[in-house]
Design a protein around this motif. Sequence first.
Motif, mmCIF file in Angstrom:
data_model
loop_
_atom_site.group_PDB
_atom_site.id
_atom_site.type_symbol
_atom_site.label_atom_id
_atom_site.label_comp_id
_atom_site.label_asym_id
_atom_site.label_seq_id
_atom_site.Cartn_x
_atom_site.Cartn_y
_atom_site.Cartn_z
ATOM 1 N N GLU A 168 0.830 -1.204 0.000
ATOM 2 C CA GLU A 168 0.000 0.000 0.000
ATOM 3 C C GLU A 168 0.867 1.258 0.000
ATOM 4 O O GLU A 168 0.565 2.226 -0.700
ATOM 5 C CB GLU A 168 -0.936 -0.006 1.213
ATOM 6 C CG GLU A 168 -2.025 -1.058 1.118
ATOM 7 C CD GLU A 168 -2.884 -1.100 2.373
ATOM 8 O OE1 GLU A 168 -2.736 -0.222 3.262
ATOM 9 O OE2 GLU A 168 -3.710 -2.015 2.469
ATOM 10 N N GLU A 169 1.949 1.238 0.749
ATOM 11 C CA GLU A 169 2.822 2.415 0.799
ATOM 12 C C GLU A 169 3.601 2.578 -0.505
ATOM 13 O O GLU A 169 3.832 3.704 -0.963
ATOM 14 C CB GLU A 169 3.777 2.319 1.996
ATOM 15 C CG GLU A 169 4.663 3.526 2.183
ATOM 16 C CD GLU A 169 3.908 4.819 2.508
ATOM 17 O OE1 GLU A 169 4.533 5.895 2.423
ATOM 18 O OE2 GLU A 169 2.702 4.781 2.840
ATOM 19 N N GLU A 180 2.486 1.758 -3.497
ATOM 20 C CA GLU A 180 1.508 2.333 -4.424
ATOM 21 C C GLU A 180 1.248 3.800 -4.108
ATOM 22 O O GLU A 180 1.164 4.633 -5.015
ATOM 23 C CB GLU A 180 0.209 1.529 -4.382
ATOM 24 C CG GLU A 180 0.342 0.147 -4.996
ATOM 25 C CD GLU A 180 -0.927 -0.676 -4.911
ATOM 26 O OE1 GLU A 180 -1.950 -0.165 -4.404
ATOM 27 O OE2 GLU A 180 -0.885 -1.827 -5.352
ATOM 28 N N ARG A 181 1.154 4.147 -2.820
ATOM 29 C CA ARG A 181 0.920 5.537 -2.438
ATOM 30 C C ARG A 181 2.080 6.425 -2.886
ATOM 31 O O ARG A 181 1.870 7.513 -3.425
ATOM 32 C CB ARG A 181 0.737 5.655 -0.921
ATOM 33 C CG ARG A 181 0.264 7.044 -0.499
ATOM 34 C CD ARG A 181 0.419 7.286 0.989
ATOM 35 N NE ARG A 181 1.811 7.354 1.420
ATOM 36 C CZ ARG A 181 2.623 8.398 1.201
ATOM 37 N NH1 ARG A 181 2.210 9.444 0.519
ATOM 38 N NH2 ARG A 181 3.868 8.378 1.655
ATOM 39 N N LEU A 182 3.307 5.944 -2.687
ATOM 40 C CA LEU A 182 4.477 6.729 -3.103
ATOM 41 C C LEU A 182 4.499 6.946 -4.612
ATOM 42 O O LEU A 182 4.777 8.046 -5.086
ATOM 43 C CB LEU A 182 5.765 6.045 -2.643
ATOM 44 C CG LEU A 182 6.107 6.169 -1.166
ATOM 45 C CD1 LEU A 182 7.285 5.273 -0.813
ATOM 46 C CD2 LEU A 182 6.415 7.616 -0.815
ATOM 47 N N HIS A 236 1.940 6.930 -6.697
ATOM 48 C CA HIS A 236 0.843 7.834 -7.073
ATOM 49 C C HIS A 236 1.073 9.252 -6.554
ATOM 50 O O HIS A 236 0.482 10.205 -7.073
ATOM 51 C CB HIS A 236 -0.505 7.294 -6.584
ATOM 52 C CG HIS A 236 -1.007 6.136 -7.389
ATOM 53 N ND1 HIS A 236 -1.618 6.304 -8.611
ATOM 54 C CD2 HIS A 236 -0.988 4.803 -7.159
ATOM 55 C CE1 HIS A 236 -1.951 5.114 -9.105
ATOM 56 N NE2 HIS A 236 -1.582 4.188 -8.230
ATOM 57 N N SER A 237 1.924 9.416 -5.560
ATOM 58 C CA SER A 237 2.153 10.749 -4.980
ATOM 59 C C SER A 237 2.860 11.707 -5.932
ATOM 60 O O SER A 237 2.848 12.913 -5.707
ATOM 61 C CB SER A 237 2.962 10.627 -3.684
ATOM 62 O OG SER A 237 4.311 10.297 -3.970
#
Length: 168
Positions: free
Chosen positions: A121-122, A124-126, A128-129
């Motif tokens: 999850e992290e 993917e978040r990074l 997309h950030s």
Amino acid sequence: MYYYYQPHYYQTPYNSNTYQPVVGAPLSNHHSMHQPVQHAQPNLMRYVAQRNVAPAQRNSNPQPSNGSPSAYPAVDPELLYESANESNKLMKEASLVLDKLASSKEFGARLMDVAQHSNTEEVERLIHSVGITSDVDIKYNPDGLELEFKSKVQSLDCCKLSISLRWR
């Protein structure tokens, strides 16, 4: 005494013009040993031409059997046009990720660290950030990162852009 050689002609894919065996002297003793040499002319050339050339000639004409070019459907470049535009968008978004990884060692270290701890999850978040909005499949392993950007046009999968980066 001399021997008579009767050549055998086998079917071959090679050019028969380069293979012309010499026919030996006849078995009769009435002829001189210094008889002029005769070259055999096999019918192999006709076989090779029929087997190798004729099918290519049959397939070289893309016209329909009735000869009418109108039997082909009309071309519509609309989907290709839209796919090319979506691919440009994917390339710009992939460029955002690559620019971030190339300009910030801290971002790359953070991404590698969370991937090492299997925090999907992290990761993917990074990714997309950095500002991407496209659908992206993210895969990683101890050796690197794989990103596959995908897009749809008219509810069809139209284009993909894959990037593989190695970090070890």
